[in-house]
Design an enzyme around this catalytic site. Structure first.
Site, PDB file in Angstrom:
ATOM      1  N   HIS A  42       0.858  -1.114   0.037  1.00  0.00           N
ATOM      2  CA  HIS A  42      -0.011   0.003  -0.076  1.00  0.00           C
ATOM      3  C   HIS A  42       0.825   1.360   0.068  1.00  0.00           C
ATOM      4  CE1 HIS A  42      -3.975   1.828   1.102  1.00  0.00           C
ATOM      5  NE2 HIS A  42      -3.157   2.862   0.959  1.00  0.00           N
ATOM      6  N   ASP A  54       0.910   2.200   3.705  1.00  0.00           N
ATOM      7  CA  ASP A  54       0.058   3.595   3.448  1.00  0.00           C
ATOM      8  C   ASP A  54       1.019   4.781   3.693  1.00  0.00           C
ATOM      9  OD1 ASP A  54      -2.231   5.052   3.000  1.00  0.00           O
ATOM     10  OD2 ASP A  54      -2.842   4.863   4.770  1.00  0.00           O
ATOM     11  N   LYS A  75      -9.023  -0.553  -6.632  1.00  0.00           N
ATOM     12  CA  LYS A  75      -9.161  -0.082  -5.373  1.00  0.00           C
ATOM     13  C   LYS A  75     -10.538   0.959  -5.102  1.00  0.00           C
ATOM     14  CE  LYS A  75      -7.944   1.696  -1.391  1.00  0.00           C
ATOM     15  NZ  LYS A  75      -6.623   2.387  -1.118  1.00  0.00           N
ATOM     16  N   HIS A 114       1.536   5.289  -1.637  1.00  0.00           N
ATOM     17  CA  HIS A 114       1.156   6.438  -2.367  1.00  0.00           C
ATOM     18  C   HIS A 114       2.363   7.173  -2.899  1.00  0.00           C
ATOM     19  CE1 HIS A 114      -3.299   6.201  -1.255  1.00  0.00           C
ATOM     20  NE2 HIS A 114      -2.887   5.787  -0.112  1.00  0.00           N
TER      21      HIS A 114
END
Length: 349
Positions: free
Chosen positions: A17, A252, A103, A19
């Site tokens: 995960h 994340d 997602k 970004h």
């Protein structure tokens, strides 16, 4: 062997995960992930979301172009689901390995989710196709409703959305991402399978909601799902220390520029890529569960996604490391998680 000679060698991990944003931020943050991880599952919620194969291929190329050529790194791409997602394109993308998963962002649940799904019933035809082809569904598991307390959104999502969803699609592969509550831990322990797993972040393992308000509000600890009570933090820590194969690493990591974190409407997200793996090692050591470190970091995720386990290894050494206080991005900066703090573990070499 002295304390500073203690070493741990494990199969090189993957981060399920991540970004990376785009443009200048992408170029600045990507190598922090590439340094520690062989593969990373790239989230699609850019300002212009990754909603089709063309956008995914283009974004993947930008990621690889930004990566240090010394790092053997593979970005694994995901598709942003909307009410208008075309099942045929999703299937083509999955079969051609343009997408690894899709997602689900509930509408207005987190960063760049205004194009997300308002009602699960709007995408039933898409989920049917995903179940048929074995394509994993990644879920930001929060029920977004003004009548629901922000600290209860995850538990309400399990009850109101996840349970009915699994009953309708029992063979749909689902990852409940970045879980934060005791309820989620108990749910995965009860129902975890080849069709249901969860990821856990380092910041939800290290912190609870008291930390966010310690000595004044801490905007760099604001994330979604929000930090919870210490009873939930303890449940997460016990989950990884149990060796349960249905939990695995998903940091994340989510960079935002300082000006966007310190704002009238500060952005949610914690940029932990420089310290995520070292944080996980620290937590496993504290929980006296280092024997499960490799399975959590390097094995459980690939097994769920039906991907080969990495052959390369990585060695961590018990040696102090100070995390950078800030990272320059043009005329702006990013403040990383644990900024200026000293960790007990480092990457060898």
């Amino acid at each position: 062997m002295t304390e500073y000679e203690k070493k741990i060698t494990i199969i090189k991990p993957d981060d399920w995960h991540v970004h990376l944003r785009d443009n200048k931020i992408l170029k600045k943050v990507i190598n922090y992930t590439g340094k520690f991880y062989a593969r990373a599952l790239i989230m699609p919620n850019l300002d212009d979301p990754i909603t089709n194969c063309f956008k995914s291929i283009s974004y993947r190329n930008r990621i690889l172009k930004s990566m240090n050529w010394n790092y053997k790194f593979q970005p694994l791409m995901t598709c942003y689901l909307t009410d208008r997602t075309i099942p045929e394109e999703l299937e083509i993308g999955f079969l051609k390995k343009i997408f690894i998963a899709a997602k689900l962002y509930p509408y207005c649940s987190t960063t760049n989710s205004k194009k997300g799904v308002k009602k699960i019933s709007h995408i039933t035809h898409i989920l049917e196709r995903m179940e048929k082809i074995g394509m994993p569904l990644l879920i930001h598991g929060e029920e977004v409703n003004k009548s629901i307390d922000i600290y209860d959104r995850e538990a309400e999502f399990i009850k109101n959305t996840l349970d009915p969803l699994r009953n309708c699609f029992p063979k749909l592969k689902i990852v409940l991402e970045h879980i934060t509550t005791k309820e989620s831990v108990e749910y995965i322990k009860k129902y975890g399978s080849n069709y249901l797993c969860a990821t856990i972040t380092p910041h939800h393992l290290i912190l609870n909601r008291n930390d966010m308000f310690s000595g004044g509000i801490q905007p760099y600890l604001y994330c979604l799902p929000i930090l919870k009570k210490n009873i939930h933090q303890k449940a997460l820590r016990q989950a990884i220390a149990s060796g349960n194969k249905h939990f695995f690493l998903g940091s994340d990591t989510a960079p935002h520029l300082h000006k966007d974190k310190i704002n009238f409407f500060g952005c949610a997200g914690i940029f932990n890529a420089p310290s995520s793996l070292l944080s996980y090692v620290t937590i496993f050591e504290e929980m006296q569960a280092l024997k499960y470190l490799q399975s959590f970091c390097s094995e459980n995720g690939p097994k769920f996604y039906n991907l080969p386990i990495n052959k390369e290894t990585i060695t961590l050494i018990k040696k102090p490391l100070k995390i950078k206080k800030r990272i320059s991005v043009g005329n702006n900066i990013i403040i990383p998680f644990l900024s200026g703090k000293i960790l007990n573990w480092s990457l060898e070499n």
